[in-house]
Scaffold this motif. Structure first.
Motif, PDB file in Angstrom:
ATOM      1  N   THR A  62       0.809  -1.225   0.000  1.00 14.09           N
ATOM      2  CA  THR A  62       0.000   0.000   0.000  1.00 14.09           C
ATOM      3  C   THR A  62       0.839   1.271   0.000  1.00 14.09           C
ATOM      4  OG1 THR A  62      -0.120   0.018   2.427  1.00 14.09           O
ATOM      5  CG2 THR A  62      -1.929  -1.081   1.236  1.00 14.09           C
ATOM      6  N   LYS A  64       2.253   2.497   2.518  1.00 16.79           N
ATOM      7  CA  LYS A  64       1.915   3.177   3.774  1.00 16.79           C
ATOM      8  C   LYS A  64       2.784   2.581   4.870  1.00 16.79           C
ATOM      9  CE  LYS A  64      -1.636   5.056   1.738  1.00 16.79           C
ATOM     10  NZ  LYS A  64      -1.403   6.325   1.116  1.00 16.79           N
ATOM     11  N   SER A  68       1.313   3.247  10.646  1.00 13.32           N
ATOM     12  CA  SER A  68       0.095   3.955  10.228  1.00 13.32           C
ATOM     13  C   SER A  68      -1.032   2.963   9.970  1.00 13.32           C
ATOM     14  CB  SER A  68       0.348   4.777   8.964  1.00 13.32           C
ATOM     15  OG  SER A  68       1.235   5.825   9.232  1.00 13.32           O
ATOM     16  N   LEU A  69      -0.700   1.842   9.348  1.00 15.97           N
ATOM     17  CA  LEU A  69      -1.711   0.815   9.083  1.00 15.97           C
ATOM     18  C   LEU A  69      -2.247   0.234  10.389  1.00 15.97           C
ATOM     19  CD1 LEU A  69       0.072  -0.894   6.084  1.00 15.97           C
ATOM     20  CD2 LEU A  69      -2.060   0.421   5.984  1.00 15.97           C
ATOM     21  N   MET A  72      -4.615   2.827  11.728  1.00 13.10           N
ATOM     22  CA  MET A  72      -5.851   2.886  10.928  1.00 13.10           C
ATOM     23  C   MET A  72      -6.817   1.782  11.316  1.00 13.10           C
ATOM     24  SD  MET A  72      -4.627   3.480   7.043  1.00 13.10           S
ATOM     25  CE  MET A  72      -3.109   4.350   6.761  1.00 13.10           C
ATOM     26  N   PRO A  79      -9.209   5.480   9.073  1.00 13.55           N
ATOM     27  CA  PRO A  79      -8.550   5.497   7.757  1.00 13.55           C
ATOM     28  C   PRO A  79      -9.325   6.362   6.762  1.00 13.55           C
ATOM     29  CG  PRO A  79      -9.700   3.417   8.097  1.00 13.55           C
ATOM     30  CD  PRO A  79      -9.800   4.181   9.383  1.00 13.55           C
ATOM     31  N   THR A  80      -8.578   7.058   5.913  1.00  7.74           N
ATOM     32  CA  THR A  80      -9.238   7.800   4.845  1.00  7.74           C
ATOM     33  C   THR A  80      -9.807   6.793   3.850  1.00  7.74           C
ATOM     34  OG1 THR A  80      -7.275   7.910   3.449  1.00  7.74           O
ATOM     35  CG2 THR A  80      -7.585   9.714   5.047  1.00  7.74           C
ATOM     36  N   ASN A  82      -9.210   6.661   0.699  1.00  8.85           N
ATOM     37  CA  ASN A  82      -8.118   6.194  -0.165  1.00  8.85           C
ATOM     38  C   ASN A  82      -7.293   5.106   0.511  1.00  8.85           C
ATOM     39  OD1 ASN A  82      -8.817   7.869  -2.270  1.00  8.85           O
ATOM     40  ND2 ASN A  82      -7.390   9.483  -1.693  1.00  8.85           N
ATOM     41  N   ASN A  83      -7.011   5.271   1.804  1.00  9.35           N
ATOM     42  CA  ASN A  83      -6.246   4.254   2.522  1.00  9.35           C
ATOM     43  C   ASN A  83      -7.047   2.968   2.676  1.00  9.35           C
ATOM     44  OD1 ASN A  83      -3.985   5.871   2.813  1.00  9.35           O
ATOM     45  ND2 ASN A  83      -4.627   6.661   4.792  1.00  9.35           N
ATOM     46  N   ALA A  86      -7.033   1.158  -0.572  1.00  8.19           N
ATOM     47  CA  ALA A  86      -5.728   0.521  -0.801  1.00  8.19           C
ATOM     48  C   ALA A  86      -5.632  -0.803  -0.043  1.00  8.19           C
ATOM     49  CB  ALA A  86      -4.600   1.469  -0.374  1.00  8.19           C
TER      50      ALA A  86
END
Length: 113
Positions: A62, A64, A68-69, A72, A79-80, A82-83, A86
């Motif tokens: 991703t 990322k 951060s994952l 999220m 998470p956004t 987009n994230n 992904a």
């Protein structure tokens, strides 16, 4: 909702042995997201990550950071779109599935006393 170690191990073993179970969990996570039950959906996705790709591979796939994952997909994570897409795309490829959505008329609840 805190998950017990036994539960996590059971899910992990079952996902590795049973691709249909993994796909069912993925389907349930998506349905939960779409119906506003994001906390449970994130918990399921987190268990799928742990049982399949792992956070390091997910991070590479991703682009990322792994931390951060983790955030999220935590209970307080946000998470956004987009994230989230992904992450879902990694699972689409990994589980060899397509995502389709079907809208159904809401059924009225009745009180059977």
């Amino acid at each position: 909702m805190k998950l017990t170690r036994d539960f996590k191990e059971t899910v992990n073993e079952r996902v590795k042995k049973d691709p249909e179970f993994a796909r069912a969990l993925f389907n349930e996570a998506i349905n939960l997201f779409l119906n506003g039950e994001t906390e449970t959906a994130k918990l399921i996705l987190k268990e799928l990550v742990n049982s399949t790709v792992g956070f390091e591979e997910l991070a590479m796939s991703t682009s990322k950071p792994s931390k951060s994952l983790h955030r999220m997909l935590s209970t307080k994570g946000n998470p956004t779109m987009n994230n989230l897409i992904a992450i879902l795309n990694v699972f689409r490829k990994r589980l060899n599935v397509d995502i389709t959505v079907q809208v159904a008329e809401k059924k009225e609840k009745t009180n059977d006393k």
